[in-house]
Structure formats: structure tokens, C-alpha cells
Design an enzyme around this catalytic site. Structure first.
Site, PDB file in Angstrom:
ATOM      1  N   ASP A   1       0.857  -1.177   0.000  1.00  0.00           N
ATOM      2  CA  ASP A   1       0.000   0.000   0.000  1.00  0.00           C
ATOM      3  C   ASP A   1       0.898   1.234   0.000  1.00  0.00           C
ATOM      4  OD1 ASP A   1      -2.247   1.507  -0.017  1.00  0.00           O
ATOM      5  OD2 ASP A   1      -2.962   0.919   1.968  1.00  0.00           O
TER       6      ASP A   1
ATOM      7  N   ASP B   1      -3.777   7.397  -3.772  1.00  0.00           N
ATOM      8  CA  ASP B   1      -5.133   7.824  -4.094  1.00  0.00           C
ATOM      9  C   ASP B   1      -5.759   8.500  -2.879  1.00  0.00           C
ATOM     10  OD1 ASP B   1      -5.051   5.168  -2.905  1.00  0.00           O
ATOM     11  OD2 ASP B   1      -7.225   5.144  -3.143  1.00  0.00           O
TER      12      ASP B   1
ATOM     13  N   ALA C   1     -12.147   2.766   0.119  1.00  0.00           N
ATOM     14  CA  ALA C   1     -12.955   3.524   1.089  1.00  0.00           C
ATOM     15  C   ALA C   1     -14.284   2.850   1.414  1.00  0.00           C
ATOM     16  CB  ALA C   1     -13.182   4.953   0.591  1.00  0.00           C
TER      17      ALA C   1
ATOM     18  N   CYS D   1     -15.519 -24.614  16.565  1.00  0.00           N
ATOM     19  CA  CYS D   1     -14.627 -24.697  15.413  1.00  0.00           C
ATOM     20  C   CYS D   1     -13.759 -25.931  15.583  1.00  0.00           C
ATOM     21  CB  CYS D   1     -13.775 -23.423  15.342  1.00  0.00           C
ATOM     22  SG  CYS D   1     -12.478 -23.437  14.099  1.00  0.00           S
TER      23      CYS D   1
ATOM     24  N   CYS E   1     -10.576 -26.104  14.076  1.00  0.00           N
ATOM     25  CA  CYS E   1      -9.200 -25.780  13.694  1.00  0.00           C
ATOM     26  C   CYS E   1      -8.245 -26.289  14.782  1.00  0.00           C
ATOM     27  CB  CYS E   1      -9.043 -24.276  13.490  1.00  0.00           C
ATOM     28  SG  CYS E   1      -8.896 -23.298  15.009  1.00  0.00           S
TER      29      CYS E   1
END
Length: 497
Positions: free
Chosen positions: A94, A129, A197, A280, A282
Site C-alpha cells: 500500500d 489515491d 474507502a 470450530c 481448527c
């Protein structure tokens, strides 16, 4: 212009399985793809583990933080990002636009930061930007969009070699500006198209507005444009966003939420303090109980929660990919959006764009599951009803719903099945008319089928039609054209049998 670095392999609605070739890294990333965010100062999970244990093919890090870092700038320039991070997949950087939005000023321009990103070995760079937030005035949105488009022009003047470059799409919540910005970006020779955004919308659970922003941007982009939904990293909305045609997602949520003792699921976020069980399978959730996690020290607990968050996030992305391959993504979307009312709003907003989804949706899939009233608005239903306008009917015709009388007194008999509407009997075993539907259909399904009847009648005005139904609701019968003879058979609930 054709963007040969991105190729679509499979479609499901606007969703696609694709391949993004990243030449500088020498890798091809399968999309949709998740880019874990790596903060050079806070590496919760080492990048090498993101690749080897979680399957990350691409990650994102902040080039502006590296640019301003006394600790890492020189090392990044001397060694390059891949060596510095121990990661041989693709790396996106970025530019500092987030810092610009947060703090109002940064000490670098597009040419300088893109050159720096190139020099540290980034594979996909980003210009500076202007991330215009939602709901600002049109005047401000137009002014800041002009600055973003000037940055894209500056980016095209920088010699970045094989590094791909992002062309962010801004415009706030002004949808015509988003569409125009996307068209402008697509007309450049830049490579990847982040929709920027949207984080304020996501944080406010404004999923319908997110869908509208994505839909507007997609109107300005070609199908060969890889689309990145900047800042969208929660697994609860992956299916919806992918169904709208987004290909790349970056997630800092796995680490940020872990620091706040928050536990990600595909239905939302839980606080560790509120959990008695870990829902979960995992490795973290198999090994630990909630109490054991709470007993760990701060750093270890954060690491363990971050690993769980990554596991559930990558698992959802794999589930989305498999659904695209199987042609069942919209069923997954319908399932996922029941996790939050505002996701239902987002799904309904998506169905307002069913025509755009239909344009790339395969004409045949394995099965159509009618899961809710919203199923009546799916692109497969839209396609069937549009095709009714091309069909010619001959002779006195009976439109017969399942379980309603007989048609011996008519020249021709067509079947009528909600939510699709009428079709020749010869198509009874064709997709999507083999749909699996509940016995207690929604009112919307019957009404949509009646609209199909109206379309067929409208395009065959010289034919005499009889509509024979089994206890259809009056709201649907009211949509059958007045010139059609309506016959009602049987008693009981207004449902198909």
C-alpha cells in the site's frame, strides 16, 4: 485493452475462479484470494507461516510504513521484501493512502512512493489515491476523485518494470462517480482495481451500500479486470462480495481482533470472555478450551486467537471457491446472510442487480435450491422469464401447476412451477426447472411465477390461455393477465404438492 495477467476459469453469477499472474514474483495466484496484512512492526504470525501453514499465496504490507521506518527502510532496500519477510509468494504494498485518510497528510507523492515500492521488490504497488469516505458532498467526492485520477496518470509515468500497479476506484457513495471512476481506471494501462474507502461502510454494517458501490464499479470494468475490495477481511461477508464479482480481499482483522480478544466465525464475531465452547475444529480450537485460552498471557493468547482467526478465514475462502466450482455459490450466500440482518439487506441489494449476475452465470449447473423468499429473485429465474419472451405457443393452451386437475380439453399443456413460471413439458428435466423447493413456498415465489405467466401471455397475444392452479395465493393470481381464464383446483394450503 486486454489484461492478459488475469484469466477467469469458472463463473457462478458474477463470481469467478480466476488466475492472477504476478510476473515479478514469478507466481500465479488463484482467485478469489485473501491477502493477510503484515505490519512490519507487529508480525503476529510470521509471513513464512502464513504461506506454509495457512496457504497464503499473496500478502499485503504497507509500503509507506516501510518508507518512513528507521528500523526497516534500509533493510527493505538492501534485501528486498521477499527476503526480509521470508515469503516467496506475491507481495502487494500500500502507498500511505490509509494514513492520508486518517491523518490528513503524508510526506510522499505517487511517483516517489511507487519508485520506493519497486525498489524494495514489491510485486504489486499502489499510487497515492484519496480514499473519500461515504456520504460526503458530491463536490468533495468529485474534487478528491480528480486527485485520484491524477495519481493514476502519475503512476503510468513511473517505470516499474514487471511490478503490477493498482488503479484504485473511488467516488464515495455517489454511484455514478464510482462507475465513471472505474471506467477511467480501466482505460489506463494499470493492472488491478481496488474498490477503496468501503471500510467505514463495513464497520457500520451497511452491506447494501457496499453491494451498490461494488455494482457501480463493476459497471465500469471489463470482465478481465481483477477487483480488490480494499479492507474487507471478515469471513462473514466473503460469499456475498465474491458473488458480486470481487476477487481479492485483504485482512488485518485476524490480528486486530485477536488483540481485542475477539474470535471470528462465519456468522460474526464473538468475545472470548463470552464463550463456553469453541465452535470450530481448527488446531487451536481442538487443543484449547475457552478457559485455557483466557488463562494464557496476553501475547500468547493474541497469537493463538490470530491463528484461529486465520484458520476460519482461509477455510471460508476455500469453501467459497468450491461453491463456485460446484455452481452453488448463491446457495452459500443465502446461508451466510442469515447470520446478520444487514447481510440480508446486502443480499437483497445484490438481487436488484440480477441482470448483471445473469450475464456471466452458467446456463446449467448441478442443482437449484430454493432456500428463501429471496431465491425467487435469483438470476436463473430472471433468465428463464426473459427467455419466455422468445417462445411461441400454438393453439388453446393450459398452464398447469403441479397438483391441479387435468388438461385434456386443451391443444397444448405447459407446466408452471414457482418461482420460474411456465415452460413446455419437454423441459421438465432441464436446469433450473429441476429445482429443489420447499412444500411451503413463499408468497414471493408464487408471485414471481405469475409474472412469468404474464410474460408468456404478453408475447403470445393471439393464443387462448387457461391457468389451472392448486390454491395459489391471491397476490399471485392478481398478477395473471385479465384475458386468461383462471381455474382453481382442490382445497388446503396455498402450496405446490
Amino acid at each position: 485493452m486486454a489484461r492478459e495477467m488475469f484469466e477467469v476459469r469458472d463463473w457462478d453469477g458474477a463470481a469467478r475462479l480466476g488466475e492472477l499472474t504476478v510476473p515479478r514474483a514469478g507466481v500465479t495466484v488463484e482467485t478469489p484470494a485473501l491477502l493477510p496484512v503484515v505490519n512490519p512492526h507487529k508480525r503476529t504470525i510470521p509471513p513464512a507461516r502464513l504461506q506454509s501453514e495457512f496457504g497464503a499465496e499473496i500478502l499485503i504490507t504497507n509500503g509507506y510504513i516501510l518508507y518512513g521506518s528507521d528500523e526497516f527502510r534500509d533493510a527493505a532496500l538492501e534485501r528486498g521484501l521477499h527476503d526480509l519477510y521470508g515469503f516467496d509468494g506475491a507481495i502487494m504494498t500500500d502507498s500511505g493512502s490509509f494514513q492520508l485518510a486518517e491523518y490528513g497528510d503524508i510526506s510522499v507523492d505517487t511517483a516517489e512512493i511507487l519508485q520506493f515500492q519497486h525498489d524494495i521488490g514489491s510485486d504489486i504497488g499502489t499510487p497515492v489515491d484519496i480514499p473519500t469516505p461515504p456520504d460526503v458532498s458530491r463536490e468533495r467526492a468529485e474534487s478528491e476523485l480528480a486527485e485520484t485520477e491524477a495519481a493514476l496518470a502519475d503512476a503510468m509515468d513511473v517505470d516499474v518494470g514487471e511490478m503490477l500497479v493498482n488503479a484504485p476506484v473511488q467516488g464515495s457513495t455517489h454511484l455514478d462517480l464510482r462507475a465513471a471512476a472505474a471506467e477511467h481506471a480501466y482505460g489506463t494501462d494499470l493492472d488491478v482495481f481496488p474498490i477503496g474507502a468501503v471500510v467505514p461502510l463495513l464497520n457500520a454494517y451497511r452491506y447494501d451500500d457496499v453491494v451498490e458501490v461494488v455494482a457501480a464499479a463493476k459497471r465500469g470494468l471489463g470482465t478481465d479486470a481483477p477487483v480488490h475490495l480494499f479492507g474487507a477481511g471478515h469471513p462473514m461477508m466473503f460469499a456475498l462480495a465474491v458473488a458480486m464479482g470481487c476477487d481479492l480481499f485483504d485482512s488485518a482483522a485476524y490480528a486486530l481482533y485477536a488483540r481485542d480478544d475477539r474470535y471470528l466465525t462465519v456468522r460474526g464475531t464473538e468475545r472470548l470472555a463470552d464463550l463456553d465452547y469453541l465452535p470450530c475444529s481448527c488446531p487451536i480450537c481442538v487443543e484449547y478450551t475457552p478457559g485455557e485460552l483466557r488463562a494464557e498471557g496476553d501475547d500468547e493468547r493474541m497469537r493463538l486467537l490470530a491463528e484461529h482467526n486465520l484458520h476460519v478465514t482461509f477455510a471460508e475462502m476455500r469453501r467459497v471457491k468450491q461453491a463456485i466450482r460446484a455452481g452453488s455459490l448463491l446457495e452459500l450466500v443465502e446461508t451466510r446472510v442469515r447470520g446478520h440482518p444487514t447481510l440480508v439487506d446486502g443480499f437483497r441489494a445484490m438481487l436488484d442487480h440480477a441482470d448483471a449476475l445473469e450475464s456471466t452465470d452458467p446456463v446449467s449447473k448441478g442443482a437449484f435450491f430454493h432456500l428463501s423468499a429471496e431465491s425467487a429473485g435469483r438470476p436463473e429465474v430472471l433468465r428463464h422469464q426473459e427467455r419466455l419472451g422468445r417462445l411461441t405457443v400454438e393453439g388453446d393452451t393450459c398452464l398447469l401447476t403441479t397438483g391441479s386437475g387435468n388438461s385434456d380439453d386443451h391443444d397444448t399443456t405447459w407446466r408452471v412451477v414457482a418461482p420460474f413460471g411456465p415452460f413446455p413439458r419437454a423441459l421438465s428435466e432441464s436446469y433450473p426447472l429441476t429445482a429443489e423447493v420447499p412444500e411451503r413456498l413463499s408468497r414471493e415465489a408464487y408471485e414471481r411465477a405469475a409474472e412469468g405467466v404474464a410474460r408468456l401471455v404478453e408475447t403470445n397475444s393471439d393464443v387462448s390461455f387457461t391457468f389451472a392452479h392448486h390454491q395459489w395465493p391471491e397476490s399471485a393470481i392478481a398478477r395473471v393477465p385479465g384475458g386468461v381464464e383462471v381455474q382453481r383446483y382442490g382445497d388446503g394450503d396455498p402450496r405446490e404438492e
